[in-house]
Design a protein around this motif. Structure first.
Motif, PDB file in Angstrom:
ATOM      1  N   LEU A  39      14.188 -19.957  16.465  1.00  0.00           N
ATOM      2  CA  LEU A  39      15.376 -20.687  16.920  1.00  0.00           C
ATOM      3  C   LEU A  39      15.568 -20.520  18.424  1.00  0.00           C
ATOM      4  CD1 LEU A  39      17.506 -22.330  15.305  1.00  0.00           C
ATOM      5  CD2 LEU A  39      18.978 -20.305  15.398  1.00  0.00           C
ATOM      6  N   GLN A  42      13.472 -22.804  20.274  1.00  0.00           N
ATOM      7  CA  GLN A  42      14.092 -24.130  20.280  1.00  0.00           C
ATOM      8  C   GLN A  42      15.167 -24.228  21.360  1.00  0.00           C
ATOM      9  OE1 GLN A  42      15.571 -25.260  16.444  1.00  0.00           O
ATOM     10  NE2 GLN A  42      13.536 -25.623  15.621  1.00  0.00           N
ATOM     11  N   LEU A  45      13.565 -24.722  24.653  1.00  0.00           N
ATOM     12  CA  LEU A  45      13.055 -26.094  24.773  1.00  0.00           C
ATOM     13  C   LEU A  45      14.181 -27.092  25.039  1.00  0.00           C
ATOM     14  CD1 LEU A  45      10.397 -26.088  21.901  1.00  0.00           C
ATOM     15  CD2 LEU A  45       9.982 -25.936  24.359  1.00  0.00           C
ATOM     16  N   VAL A  46      15.312 -26.900  24.338  1.00  0.00           N
ATOM     17  CA  VAL A  46      16.451 -27.798  24.545  1.00  0.00           C
ATOM     18  C   VAL A  46      17.007 -27.626  25.960  1.00  0.00           C
ATOM     19  CG1 VAL A  46      18.863 -28.199  23.900  1.00  0.00           C
ATOM     20  CG2 VAL A  46      17.118 -28.014  22.129  1.00  0.00           C
ATOM     21  N   GLY A  51      14.855 -31.350  23.836  1.00  0.00           N
ATOM     22  CA  GLY A  51      15.777 -31.884  22.830  1.00  0.00           C
ATOM     23  C   GLY A  51      15.974 -33.378  22.997  1.00  0.00           C
ATOM     24  N   VAL A 112      10.913 -22.296  14.113  1.00  0.00           N
ATOM     25  CA  VAL A 112      10.515 -23.084  15.286  1.00  0.00           C
ATOM     26  C   VAL A 112      10.098 -24.506  14.903  1.00  0.00           C
ATOM     27  CG1 VAL A 112       8.028 -22.584  15.381  1.00  0.00           C
ATOM     28  CG2 VAL A 112       9.326 -22.840  17.508  1.00  0.00           C
ATOM     29  N   SER A 113       9.715 -24.712  13.638  1.00  0.00           N
ATOM     30  CA  SER A 113       9.242 -26.043  13.231  1.00  0.00           C
ATOM     31  C   SER A 113      10.316 -26.888  12.567  1.00  0.00           C
ATOM     32  CB  SER A 113       8.037 -25.909  12.273  1.00  0.00           C
ATOM     33  OG  SER A 113       8.422 -25.255  11.079  1.00  0.00           O
ATOM     34  N   PRO A 115      13.068 -29.352  12.990  1.00  0.00           N
ATOM     35  CA  PRO A 115      13.592 -30.239  14.041  1.00  0.00           C
ATOM     36  C   PRO A 115      15.108 -30.353  14.040  1.00  0.00           C
ATOM     37  CG  PRO A 115      12.706 -31.531  12.238  1.00  0.00           C
ATOM     38  CD  PRO A 115      12.354 -30.105  11.949  1.00  0.00           C
ATOM     39  N   LEU A 118      16.682 -28.294  16.832  1.00  0.00           N
ATOM     40  CA  LEU A 118      16.562 -28.933  18.146  1.00  0.00           C
ATOM     41  C   LEU A 118      17.585 -30.036  18.332  1.00  0.00           C
ATOM     42  CD1 LEU A 118      12.677 -29.133  18.491  1.00  0.00           C
ATOM     43  CD2 LEU A 118      14.214 -27.789  19.920  1.00  0.00           C
TER      44      LEU A 118
END
Length: 200
Positions: A39, A42, A45-46, A51, A112-113, A115, A118
């Motif tokens: 998480l 994520q 990444l966001v 995102g 992590v996978s 979606p 995200l």
């Protein structure tokens, strides 16, 4: 609002609970820590813009969604296949499915996978960013870290409760084998649900 969204039992909680009931408290906590580590990836990444890419690209969203769904189904099938190994007392060893490193890795991949995380972070967290304050990326990162911490406390608590219930279940080998199989079915169901879920 964010705390409520995280604390309400969802797929992540059900995944942690299923590991707690089938493998015990240590495995549940390791799963929760792994899930929250995924998480946090994520959140990073966001904070740096993925995102928005995910929200706009149906292809990227679908690839990530199906990868997570397939992995959950795989874990569910493995749990079903090895359900009888749960009957082996802990002090006698048994399957390596309950090793902290392994369940951490599995929890990380599931976290992590997914979606959904995200998309939630991409839609909810930006509402709390102050444009007139410091760097928006840093604000998103800090807000995300708070969310991850809340999720860790929530998921670990659910997992510990489920792992405690396992002690009662362990008194009956047949009952423990049954719950191990049920755990596998739950994970397969979560995978199917994720595969057919939309963006909402």
């Amino acid at each position: 609002m964010v705390t409520v969204l995280i604390a309400v039992p969802g797929p992540s909680v059900l995944f942690v609970v299923s590991r707690g009931v089938s493998l015990g408290r240590r495995a549940a906590v390791s799963t929760a820590v792994g899930n929250e580590a995924g998480l946090f990836v994520q959140v990073v990444l966001v904070a740096f813009g993925l995102g928005e890419v995910l929200a706009r690209s149906y292809l990227v969203f679908s690839v990530l969604k199906f990868a997570g769904a397939l992995y959950l189904v795989y874990l569910g099938v493995q749990a079903w296949r090895h359900r009888k190994l749960l009957m082996v007392p802990e002090n006698q060893g048994g399957a390596d499915t309950g090793r902290p490193g392994r369940v951490f890795r599995e929890g990380f991949i599931v976290g992590v996978s997914n979606p959904k995380g995200l998309l939630i972070f991409g839609a909810v967290l930006p509402q709390f960013v102050d444009p007139s304050a410091a760097n928006a990326h840093v604000q998103l990162l800090l807000l995300g870290m708070i969310c991850v911490l809340i999720a860790l406390i929530s998921d670990a608590t659910w997992g510990i409760l489920a792992g405690t219930a396992r002690n009662w279940l362990a008194r009956s080998p047949r009952r423990l084998s049954w719950i191990g199989g049920a755990s596998g079915v739950v994970m397969v169901g979560l995978g199917v649900q994720l595969a057919f879920s939309g963006r909402d």
